[in-house]
Write an enzyme that holds these catalytic residues in place. Sequence first.
Site, PDB file in Angstrom:
ATOM      1  N   LYS A 233      -2.338 -15.982  -6.294  1.00 45.86           N
ATOM      2  CA  LYS A 233      -3.026 -15.693  -7.550  1.00 45.86           C
ATOM      3  C   LYS A 233      -1.960 -15.280  -8.568  1.00 45.86           C
ATOM      4  O   LYS A 233      -0.771 -15.224  -8.226  1.00 45.86           O
ATOM      5  CB  LYS A 233      -4.085 -14.596  -7.377  1.00 45.86           C
ATOM      6  CG  LYS A 233      -3.503 -13.248  -6.977  1.00 45.86           C
ATOM      7  CD  LYS A 233      -4.554 -12.154  -7.045  1.00 45.86           C
ATOM      8  CE  LYS A 233      -3.925 -10.805  -6.765  1.00 45.86           C
ATOM      9  NZ  LYS A 233      -4.858  -9.699  -6.852  1.00 45.86           N
TER      10      LYS A 233
ATOM     11  N   VAL B 159       0.831  -1.206   0.000  1.00 47.05           N
ATOM     12  CA  VAL B 159       0.000   0.000   0.000  1.00 47.05           C
ATOM     13  C   VAL B 159       0.867   1.258   0.000  1.00 47.05           C
ATOM     14  O   VAL B 159       0.688   2.150  -0.834  1.00 47.05           O
ATOM     15  CB  VAL B 159      -0.969  -0.024   1.200  1.00 47.05           C
ATOM     16  CG1 VAL B 159      -1.708   1.291   1.331  1.00 47.05           C
ATOM     17  CG2 VAL B 159      -1.960  -1.168   1.051  1.00 47.05           C
TER      18      VAL B 159
ATOM     19  N   CYS C 208      -4.946 -10.358   2.516  1.00 50.83           N
ATOM     20  CA  CYS C 208      -6.059  -9.521   2.982  1.00 50.83           C
ATOM     21  C   CYS C 208      -7.322 -10.284   3.346  1.00 50.83           C
ATOM     22  O   CYS C 208      -7.781 -10.215   4.487  1.00 50.83           O
ATOM     23  CB  CYS C 208      -6.374  -8.477   1.919  1.00 50.83           C
ATOM     24  SG  CYS C 208      -4.933  -7.507   1.489  1.00 50.83           S
TER      25      CYS C 208
ATOM     26  N   ARG D 148      -5.593  -3.989  -5.492  1.00 50.12           N
ATOM     27  CA  ARG D 148      -5.300  -5.428  -5.486  1.00 50.12           C
ATOM     28  C   ARG D 148      -3.853  -5.649  -5.875  1.00 50.12           C
ATOM     29  O   ARG D 148      -3.337  -4.959  -6.758  1.00 50.12           O
ATOM     30  CB  ARG D 148      -6.168  -6.152  -6.534  1.00 50.12           C
ATOM     31  CG  ARG D 148      -7.615  -6.286  -6.184  1.00 50.12           C
ATOM     32  CD  ARG D 148      -8.417  -6.640  -7.425  1.00 50.12           C
ATOM     33  NE  ARG D 148      -8.301  -5.594  -8.441  1.00 50.12           N
ATOM     34  CZ  ARG D 148      -8.680  -5.722  -9.705  1.00 50.12           C
ATOM     35  NH1 ARG D 148      -9.173  -6.855 -10.144  1.00 50.12           N
ATOM     36  NH2 ARG D 148      -8.562  -4.715 -10.551  1.00 50.12           N
TER      37      ARG D 148
ATOM     38  N   LYS E 241      -7.148 -12.603   6.410  1.00 55.30           N
ATOM     39  CA  LYS E 241      -6.878 -11.801   7.617  1.00 55.30           C
ATOM     40  C   LYS E 241      -8.086 -10.927   7.992  1.00 55.30           C
ATOM     41  O   LYS E 241      -8.502 -10.882   9.145  1.00 55.30           O
ATOM     42  CB  LYS E 241      -5.646 -10.925   7.326  1.00 55.30           C
ATOM     43  CG  LYS E 241      -5.425  -9.742   8.227  1.00 55.30           C
ATOM     44  CD  LYS E 241      -4.146  -9.008   7.871  1.00 55.30           C
ATOM     45  CE  LYS E 241      -4.284  -8.005   6.741  1.00 55.30           C
ATOM     46  NZ  LYS E 241      -4.958  -6.745   7.088  1.00 55.30           N
TER      47      LYS E 241
ATOM     48  N   GLY F 165     -12.416 -21.134  -8.033  1.00 55.14           N
ATOM     49  CA  GLY F 165     -10.978 -21.392  -7.988  1.00 55.14           C
ATOM     50  C   GLY F 165     -10.621 -22.101  -6.708  1.00 55.14           C
ATOM     51  O   GLY F 165     -11.498 -22.611  -6.007  1.00 55.14           O
TER      52      GLY F 165
ATOM     53  N   PHE G  27      -8.075   0.283  -1.619  1.00 53.67           N
ATOM     54  CA  PHE G  27      -8.778  -0.861  -2.205  1.00 53.67           C
ATOM     55  C   PHE G  27      -7.984  -1.522  -3.318  1.00 53.67           C
ATOM     56  O   PHE G  27      -8.534  -2.258  -4.128  1.00 53.67           O
ATOM     57  CB  PHE G  27     -10.158  -0.421  -2.730  1.00 53.67           C
ATOM     58  CG  PHE G  27     -11.040   0.153  -1.659  1.00 53.67           C
ATOM     59  CD1 PHE G  27     -11.632  -0.676  -0.709  1.00 53.67           C
ATOM     60  CD2 PHE G  27     -11.260   1.520  -1.568  1.00 53.67           C
ATOM     61  CE1 PHE G  27     -12.429  -0.151   0.301  1.00 53.67           C
ATOM     62  CE2 PHE G  27     -12.066   2.060  -0.565  1.00 53.67           C
ATOM     63  CZ  PHE G  27     -12.651   1.222   0.374  1.00 53.67           C
TER      64      PHE G  27
HETATM   65  C1  UGA Z   1      -8.019  -7.679  -2.001  1.00 56.53           C
HETATM   66  C2  UGA Z   1      -9.135  -6.758  -2.533  1.00 56.53           C
HETATM   67  O1  UGA Z   1      -9.600  -7.216  -3.802  1.00 56.53           O
HETATM   68  C3  UGA Z   1      -8.625  -5.316  -2.665  1.00 56.53           C
HETATM   69  O2  UGA Z   1      -9.699  -4.467  -3.064  1.00 56.53           O
HETATM   70  C4  UGA Z   1      -8.073  -4.858  -1.310  1.00 56.53           C
HETATM   71  O3  UGA Z   1      -7.544  -3.556  -1.378  1.00 56.53           O
HETATM   72  C5  UGA Z   1      -6.986  -5.812  -0.847  1.00 56.53           C
HETATM   73  O4  UGA Z   1      -7.529  -7.149  -0.768  1.00 56.53           O
HETATM   74  C6  UGA Z   1      -6.513  -5.340   0.503  1.00 56.53           C
HETATM   75  O5  UGA Z   1      -7.327  -5.347   1.445  1.00 56.53           O
HETATM   76  O6  UGA Z   1      -5.392  -4.846   0.609  1.00 56.53           O
HETATM   77  P1  UGA Z   1      -5.880  -8.918  -3.097  1.00 56.53           P
HETATM   78  O7  UGA Z   1      -5.797  -9.674  -1.810  1.00 56.53           O
HETATM   79  O8  UGA Z   1      -4.659  -8.302  -3.643  1.00 56.53           O
HETATM   80  O9  UGA Z   1      -6.977  -7.723  -2.989  1.00 56.53           O
HETATM   81  O10 UGA Z   1      -6.386  -9.939  -4.212  1.00 56.53           O
HETATM   82  P2  UGA Z   1      -7.762 -10.276  -4.969  1.00 56.53           P
HETATM   83  O11 UGA Z   1      -7.588 -10.031  -6.386  1.00 56.53           O
HETATM   84  O12 UGA Z   1      -8.909  -9.653  -4.305  1.00 56.53           O
HETATM   85  O13 UGA Z   1      -7.833 -11.865  -4.736  1.00 56.53           O
HETATM   86  C7  UGA Z   1      -7.982 -12.459  -3.438  1.00 56.53           C
HETATM   87  C8  UGA Z   1      -8.196 -13.937  -3.564  1.00 56.53           C
HETATM   88  O14 UGA Z   1      -9.455 -14.229  -4.136  1.00 56.53           O
HETATM   89  C9  UGA Z   1      -7.174 -14.638  -4.479  1.00 56.53           C
HETATM   90  O15 UGA Z   1      -6.820 -15.867  -3.896  1.00 56.53           O
HETATM   91  C10 UGA Z   1      -7.924 -14.843  -5.782  1.00 56.53           C
HETATM   92  O16 UGA Z   1      -7.451 -15.919  -6.529  1.00 56.53           O
HETATM   93  C11 UGA Z   1      -9.325 -15.102  -5.245  1.00 56.53           C
HETATM   94  N1  UGA Z   1     -10.392 -14.806  -6.221  1.00 56.53           N
HETATM   95  C12 UGA Z   1     -10.613 -13.542  -6.648  1.00 56.53           C
HETATM   96  C13 UGA Z   1     -11.194 -15.853  -6.685  1.00 56.53           C
HETATM   97  O17 UGA Z   1     -11.016 -17.036  -6.307  1.00 56.53           O
HETATM   98  N2  UGA Z   1     -12.200 -15.565  -7.559  1.00 56.53           N
HETATM   99  C14 UGA Z   1     -12.454 -14.303  -7.991  1.00 56.53           C
HETATM  100  O18 UGA Z   1     -13.406 -14.123  -8.787  1.00 56.53           O
HETATM  101  C15 UGA Z   1     -11.637 -13.272  -7.533  1.00 56.53           C
END
Ligand code: UGA
Length: 427
Positions: free
Chosen positions: A319, A7, A258, A149, A261, A251, A147
């Site tokens: 991911k 961040v 995030c 990613r 936690k 998936g 927010f």
């Molecule tokens: C997440 C949020 O999406 C961000 O908006 C937020 O700012 C961030 O946490 C944070 O609190 O700092 P992030 O953890 O980087 O972001 O990753 P995501 O893209 O959200 O994915 C999280 C998990 O969900 C991954 O394991 C991903 O593979 C999974 N996922 C995501 C799915 O299984 N299906 C989906 O459709 C989307």
Amino acid sequence: MIGTGYVGLVSGACFADLGNSVWCVDKDKNKIDNLNNGIIPIYEPGLEEIVNKNFKSGRLKFTSNLEEAVKASQIIFICVGTPTSKNGSADLSYVYNASKEISKSIKTFKIVVNKSTVPVTTGDKVEKIISKKAKKRNFEVISNPEFLREGEAIRDFRFPDRIVVGTNNKKILKKIESLYEPLIKKGATFFSTSRRGAEIIKYAANAFLATKISFINEIGNLCEKANVDVEDVSLGIGLDKRIGSRFLRVGPSYGGSCFPKDTKAIVNTGYNFKTNLSIIKAVIKSNDYRMDMLSKKAKSILNNKIKNKKITFLGVTFKANTDDMRGSTSLKMIPNLIKKGAIIRYYDPTGIKKEFSKTKNVLFCDTISSACADSDLVIIHTEWDEFKSIDFKRIFKKKKFKIFDMRNLYSPKDMKKLKISYYSIGR
Ligand code: UGA
């Protein structure tokens, strides 16, 4: 920016890129030395370029001298980690320590912005801590959750859906709005609320997204049994604007630094406020169960005979487009499979992982081909572009091999045509 994690570093570099003069502060001197030498501590597409460009122009500076940075700044962002503590709550010690440090250097008016993910009322406590050393008229504590990613952080910073700011002070709000003006002009919605409101928005957003993912994952389990393609169901419900199509991809369990936690932390906040957040509790349980369920599925694909079987993981991070291993399903699945006698190979575009360096029978391969060549089962664990059009027939030495695609990157029909033994999720 206090803290140069995802961040702090991304926001700092992007704010500098918008023309601001930014100091990024970190206690870790080694990290600061590296950054001053152009070495970026994380893998994040596009970040190195922005950091280098703004460092060269002098708009972005790195230091471990917090006092110097605070004195030189009008706005101070707290961007430190809030990891999970033993009871599941957010460990706020880094936030409180940063607040203490900042308070010592406030001599003229400063806006202290909390960007770290913190439970509701943390802003009140930060204010209390700072007021022990600084005069009340010399600072204002506000909330501005992030927010972005991982893997998409630069784009998310530049084109956010919304910017949430929590404060009741109109003058401060105007100042923060002008800081974000370039993004607002490009279409970002600027939304203001109370400080506590902004704190809850951050957790509620992450918990809701985690719920959406767990929901479709469970619907996927049903689809698999009923011989229905979950991808169709995902599209079919996502077309309803009230539901929306994003974050409906099945998936492995959701991971990262995030969602796991923050879901735990908000449940804990619920306890503190005597509120039962039963839906989020169920989501956590469902997600944890999924990791074991997928290990069992991998075993059953190999007819439950996995002793000495060679299993390949394509991607081990949580991911694609990140080198982050935190909360990755692979951390649970690989030990599960090893315990049953499997031999694991893995390839990851971001290289070898220290998490597996001491695990017996886990070997890193530096190409997709070498990782797969004589494998019995290939598990596609992350959705990197380079995994999307693999010529499996060409790279496999063994005639008999199986694929378990945990990201549904391939079409079952195409695989059938190629006579490849192919398993995916929810189809
Ligand atoms: C997440 C949020 O999406 C961000 O908006 C937020 O700012 C961030 O946490 C944070 O609190 O700092 P992030 O953890 O980087 O972001 O990753 P995501 O893209 O959200 O994915 C999280 C998990 O969900 C991954 O394991 C991903 O593979 C999974 N996922 C995501 C799915 O299984 N299906 C989906 O459709 C989307």
